[in-house]
Design a protein around this motif. Structure first.
Motif, PDB file in Angstrom:
ATOM      1  N   PRO A 103      66.373  -0.269 -10.870  1.00  0.00           N
ATOM      2  CA  PRO A 103      65.743   0.640  -9.898  1.00  0.00           C
ATOM      3  C   PRO A 103      66.085   0.294  -8.454  1.00  0.00           C
ATOM      4  O   PRO A 103      66.223   1.191  -7.612  1.00  0.00           O
ATOM      5  CB  PRO A 103      64.244   0.445 -10.145  1.00  0.00           C
ATOM      6  N   ASN A 104      66.253  -0.975  -8.164  1.00  0.00           N
ATOM      7  CA  ASN A 104      66.531  -1.386  -6.785  1.00  0.00           C
ATOM      8  C   ASN A 104      67.865  -0.871  -6.255  1.00  0.00           C
ATOM      9  O   ASN A 104      68.074  -0.827  -5.047  1.00  0.00           O
ATOM     10  CB  ASN A 104      66.570  -2.922  -6.686  1.00  0.00           C
ATOM     11  N   ASP A 105      68.777  -0.545  -7.157  1.00  0.00           N
ATOM     12  CA  ASP A 105      70.125  -0.132  -6.716  1.00  0.00           C
ATOM     13  C   ASP A 105      70.215   1.362  -6.445  1.00  0.00           C
ATOM     14  O   ASP A 105      71.265   1.852  -6.029  1.00  0.00           O
ATOM     15  CB  ASP A 105      71.162  -0.474  -7.802  1.00  0.00           C
ATOM     16  N   LEU A 106      69.130   2.105  -6.742  1.00  0.00           N
ATOM     17  CA  LEU A 106      69.253   3.559  -6.777  1.00  0.00           C
ATOM     18  C   LEU A 106      68.656   4.243  -5.562  1.00  0.00           C
ATOM     19  O   LEU A 106      67.458   4.130  -5.300  1.00  0.00           O
ATOM     20  CB  LEU A 106      68.585   4.096  -8.042  1.00  0.00           C
ATOM     21  N   ASP A 107      69.519   4.947  -4.838  1.00  0.00           N
ATOM     22  CA  ASP A 107      69.033   5.899  -3.841  1.00  0.00           C
ATOM     23  C   ASP A 107      69.983   7.103  -3.878  1.00  0.00           C
ATOM     24  O   ASP A 107      70.989   7.080  -4.601  1.00  0.00           O
ATOM     25  CB  ASP A 107      68.937   5.275  -2.441  1.00  0.00           C
ATOM     26  N   ARG A 108      69.641   8.167  -3.134  1.00  0.00           N
ATOM     27  CA  ARG A 108      70.444   9.394  -3.213  1.00  0.00           C
ATOM     28  C   ARG A 108      71.899   9.121  -2.859  1.00  0.00           C
ATOM     29  O   ARG A 108      72.813   9.675  -3.473  1.00  0.00           O
ATOM     30  CB  ARG A 108      69.876  10.464  -2.261  1.00  0.00           C
ATOM     31  N   ALA A 109      72.115   8.270  -1.842  1.00  0.00           N
ATOM     32  CA  ALA A 109      73.487   8.031  -1.371  1.00  0.00           C
ATOM     33  C   ALA A 109      74.326   7.364  -2.462  1.00  0.00           C
ATOM     34  O   ALA A 109      75.537   7.599  -2.567  1.00  0.00           O
ATOM     35  CB  ALA A 109      73.454   7.149  -0.120  1.00  0.00           C
ATOM     36  N   TYR A 110      73.708   6.528  -3.275  1.00  0.00           N
ATOM     37  CA  TYR A 110      74.455   5.879  -4.353  1.00  0.00           C
ATOM     38  C   TYR A 110      74.640   6.845  -5.531  1.00  0.00           C
ATOM     39  O   TYR A 110      75.704   6.889  -6.162  1.00  0.00           O
ATOM     40  CB  TYR A 110      73.709   4.615  -4.823  1.00  0.00           C
ATOM     41  N   ALA A 112      74.374  10.392  -5.820  1.00  0.00           N
ATOM     42  CA  ALA A 112      75.015  11.711  -5.754  1.00  0.00           C
ATOM     43  C   ALA A 112      76.516  11.638  -6.101  1.00  0.00           C
ATOM     44  O   ALA A 112      77.003  12.457  -6.898  1.00  0.00           O
ATOM     45  CB  ALA A 112      74.776  12.341  -4.380  1.00  0.00           C
ATOM     46  N   PRO A 113      77.284  10.678  -5.566  1.00  0.00           N
ATOM     47  CA  PRO A 113      78.702  10.618  -5.949  1.00  0.00           C
ATOM     48  C   PRO A 113      78.911  10.303  -7.430  1.00  0.00           C
ATOM     49  O   PRO A 113      79.880  10.765  -8.033  1.00  0.00           O
ATOM     50  CB  PRO A 113      79.255   9.474  -5.081  1.00  0.00           C
ATOM     51  N   LEU A 114      77.980   9.541  -8.032  1.00  0.00           N
ATOM     52  CA  LEU A 114      78.124   9.262  -9.461  1.00  0.00           C
ATOM     53  C   LEU A 114      77.911  10.544 -10.268  1.00  0.00           C
ATOM     54  O   LEU A 114      78.623  10.813 -11.233  1.00  0.00           O
ATOM     55  CB  LEU A 114      77.114   8.206  -9.917  1.00  0.00           C
ATOM     56  N   ARG A 115      76.943  11.332  -9.846  1.00  0.00           N
ATOM     57  CA  ARG A 115      76.705  12.620 -10.514  1.00  0.00           C
ATOM     58  C   ARG A 115      77.952  13.487 -10.377  1.00  0.00           C
ATOM     59  O   ARG A 115      78.367  14.147 -11.335  1.00  0.00           O
ATOM     60  CB  ARG A 115      75.492  13.302  -9.850  1.00  0.00           C
ATOM     61  N   ALA A 116      78.570  13.459  -9.187  1.00  0.00           N
ATOM     62  CA  ALA A 116      79.775  14.274  -8.969  1.00  0.00           C
ATOM     63  C   ALA A 116      80.945  13.785  -9.834  1.00  0.00           C
ATOM     64  O   ALA A 116      81.817  14.567 -10.219  1.00  0.00           O
ATOM     65  CB  ALA A 116      80.154  14.242  -7.489  1.00  0.00           C
ATOM     66  N   LEU A 117      80.956  12.488 -10.147  1.00  0.00           N
ATOM     67  CA  LEU A 117      82.025  11.946 -10.997  1.00  0.00           C
ATOM     68  C   LEU A 117      81.873  12.395 -12.452  1.00  0.00           C
ATOM     69  O   LEU A 117      82.798  12.260 -13.244  1.00  0.00           O
ATOM     70  CB  LEU A 117      81.949  10.415 -10.987  1.00  0.00           C
ATOM     71  N   GLY A 118      80.682  12.844 -12.817  1.00  0.00           N
ATOM     72  CA  GLY A 118      80.476  13.299 -14.202  1.00  0.00           C
ATOM     73  C   GLY A 118      79.370  12.556 -14.925  1.00  0.00           C
ATOM     74  O   GLY A 118      79.063  12.874 -16.072  1.00  0.00           O
ATOM     75  N   VAL A 119      78.764  11.555 -14.255  1.00  0.00           N
ATOM     76  CA  VAL A 119      77.647  10.855 -14.901  1.00  0.00           C
ATOM     77  C   VAL A 119      76.484  11.846 -14.984  1.00  0.00           C
ATOM     78  O   VAL A 119      76.117  12.465 -13.985  1.00  0.00           O
ATOM     79  CB  VAL A 119      77.223   9.613 -14.085  1.00  0.00           C
ATOM     80  N   ASN A 120      75.932  12.026 -16.190  1.00  0.00           N
ATOM     81  CA  ASN A 120      74.856  13.032 -16.318  1.00  0.00           C
ATOM     82  C   ASN A 120      73.598  12.482 -16.968  1.00  0.00           C
ATOM     83  O   ASN A 120      72.670  13.235 -17.282  1.00  0.00           O
ATOM     84  CB  ASN A 120      75.357  14.268 -17.077  1.00  0.00           C
ATOM     85  N   ARG A 121      73.551  11.176 -17.178  1.00  0.00           N
ATOM     86  CA  ARG A 121      72.332  10.572 -17.750  1.00  0.00           C
ATOM     87  C   ARG A 121      72.156   9.194 -17.117  1.00  0.00           C
ATOM     88  O   ARG A 121      73.119   8.447 -16.969  1.00  0.00           O
ATOM     89  CB  ARG A 121      72.486  10.456 -19.267  1.00  0.00           C
ATOM     90  N   LEU A 122      70.912   8.905 -16.741  1.00  0.00           N
ATOM     91  CA  LEU A 122      70.605   7.589 -16.151  1.00  0.00           C
ATOM     92  C   LEU A 122      69.574   6.908 -17.019  1.00  0.00           C
ATOM     93  O   LEU A 122      68.586   7.531 -17.433  1.00  0.00           O
ATOM     94  CB  LEU A 122      69.977   7.760 -14.775  1.00  0.00           C
ATOM     95  N   SER A 123      69.779   5.620 -17.252  1.00  0.00           N
ATOM     96  CA  SER A 123      68.800   4.845 -17.996  1.00  0.00           C
ATOM     97  C   SER A 123      68.289   3.759 -17.054  1.00  0.00           C
ATOM     98  O   SER A 123      69.037   2.845 -16.681  1.00  0.00           O
ATOM     99  CB  SER A 123      69.469   4.232 -19.226  1.00  0.00           C
ATOM    100  N   ALA A 152      64.789   9.590  -6.480  1.00  0.00           N
ATOM    101  CA  ALA A 152      66.172   9.694  -5.992  1.00  0.00           C
ATOM    102  C   ALA A 152      67.070  10.317  -7.060  1.00  0.00           C
ATOM    103  O   ALA A 152      67.945  11.142  -6.759  1.00  0.00           O
ATOM    104  CB  ALA A 152      66.694   8.307  -5.603  1.00  0.00           C
ATOM    105  N   ALA A 153      66.843   9.926  -8.307  1.00  0.00           N
ATOM    106  CA  ALA A 153      67.678  10.450  -9.399  1.00  0.00           C
ATOM    107  C   ALA A 153      67.481  11.955  -9.543  1.00  0.00           C
ATOM    108  O   ALA A 153      68.451  12.715  -9.665  1.00  0.00           O
ATOM    109  CB  ALA A 153      67.336   9.738 -10.703  1.00  0.00           C
TER     110      ALA A 153
END
Ligand code: SF4
Length: 394
Positions: A103-110, A112-123, A152-153
């Motif tokens: 959880p500490n690593d996650l904010d919108r800036a981190y 959004a680009p992962l979502r754009a790369l194709g990541v569609n699920r977060l655990s 953020a997610a």
């Protein structure tokens, strides 16, 4: 490519780095290895290239970045891994792509680009809502960080979120566990994984219990915690589809289902395991040795048949009976659907009930299994005694 007749493949990528080591963790993960991460990413790209060269017959429908802490990787490092992945494998357009995250690593800036790369699920590793328990676990986040991470997610466009929590931990009470469940449900994840603590040798928590600084885990209390979770999650609209996993309809984890069907998956990265082409294997655990096995890249074919690479440590070709036994044990964990008899017969050329008739009849008489024309499932009582059933089936 004819997708209709092409088998499905899942890919697990093990990112073996963490900022700190949690007190209960026995995973193959290392702290203070920042200097290795970039070379590790190169090695992973090479491992993808080698395995992909033998995987043209497959289409990839799930990718799972686990660890370790994949959310320690930078965007540039993820981009390199995705470039290798896309150059080496055929990914289905709707492939489920998951990243495990602290959880500490996650904010919108981190994110959004992962979502754009194709990541569609977060655990997301929530683990507990109790600050005292989070400190006991040596987690590097607090409860507020989990709330912020979920927010953020969602803001970054993730509509498939999992939260992980742990129960059966020394000093945990029914009160703190109920509070954790309430908070988890209030955050409305699409999927929930509940793990019973397994006290593993070599972990700090194991040492604390051995030295009498912490009480030993209480199995009866853990069973009560499981029952409470089952009730609360059902009331909140989550369906239990596996012993430790619940989901909102349509959000069952496709990657984990691949494991439970014992279908083909490859594991890449230090200490990862895979099963494909009838071969079960594990990769070298040490990150340094793993990197040395793969770099510098060779332009020559390795000569190793898919799914093997120079980084594989141990490999076994499974005999048919072993594959059947392993598949049964995994598949019966799917508490809701159980074993699909037609699918089993297509794969192994024999009906499951014909194969194990005396045992299945006995377990059914004893109220442990439920059998109908299409499926064989564990009953609630069978779930409690699943180890006994699994032992006899193998
Ligand atoms: S973050 Fe996860 S992998 Fe890393 S030490 Fe903690 S439990 Fe283990």
């Amino acid at each position: 490519m004819n997708f209709v007749s092409t088998p499905l493949l899942s890919i697990y990528l093990h990112i073996p780095f963490c900022k700190t080591k949690c007190s209960y963790c026995a995973f193959n993960t290392y702290t203070q290895f920042d200097h290795l991460v970039d070379r590790f990413v190169d090695a992973l790209g090479e491992e993808l290239r080698i395995t992909g060269a033998g995987a043209a017959a497959y289409r990839v429908h799930t990718v799972f970045f686990g660890g370790g802490t994949p959310s320690l990787l930078s965007h540039a490092q993820f981009e390199r891994i995705f470039a290798a992945l896309n150059a080496s494998f055929t990914l289905l357009p709707d492939a489920e792509i998951t990243i495990e995250a602290n959880p500490n690593d996650l904010d919108r800036a981190y994110l959004a680009p992962l979502r754009a790369l194709g990541v569609n699920r977060l655990s997301i590793g929530m683990q507990s809502s109790s600050e005292m328990e989070l400190r006991l676990f040596d987690r590097r986040h607090d409860n507020e960080a989990v709330v912020r991470a979920v927010d953020a997610a969602r803001g970054a466009g993730f509509d498939n979120l999992n939260l992980d929590v742990i129960y059966g931990v020394p000093q945990q009470t029914m009160t703190t566990w109920a509070a954790t469940l309430r908070q988890m449900i209030a955050l409305q994840p699409d999927h929930a994984s509940l793990y019973a603590l397994s006290l593993e040798e070599g972990t700090s928590m194991h040492t604390w219990v051995e030295r009498g600084k912490l009480p030993a885990p209480d199995d009866d209390l853990a069973a009560d915690m499981y029952d409470l979770a089952t009730e609360m999650l059902a009331a909140a609209g989550y369906g239990q589809y596996e012993i430790s996993n619940w989901a909102k309809p349509g959000h069952e984890c496709r990657h984990n289902l691949q494991y439970w069907y014992n279908d083909a998956y490859i594991g890449l990265g230090p200490g990862a395991h895979g099963f494909a082409n009838g071969v079960r294997y594990s990769v070298i655990r040490s990150p340094q040795r793993y990197i040395a096995a793969l770099l510098p890249p060779s332009q020559q074919p390795t000569g190793a048949a898919f799914p093997l690479t120079p980084a594989v440590d141990e490999a076994t070709t499974l005999a048919r009976d072993d594959e059947i036994a392993e598949t049964l044990i995994m598949w019966l964990r799917l508490t809701r659907e159980g074993v699909d008899r037609a699918r089993f017969a297509r794969r192994f050329g024999v009906d499951l009930v014909d194969l194990h008739r005396p045992l299945i009849e006995r377990f059914t008489r004893d109220g442990l299994l439920q059998v109908d024309e299409t499926r064989v499932r564990l009953t609630d009582r069978g779930r409690m005694l699943s180890n006994v059933i699994f032992r006899e089936l193998v």
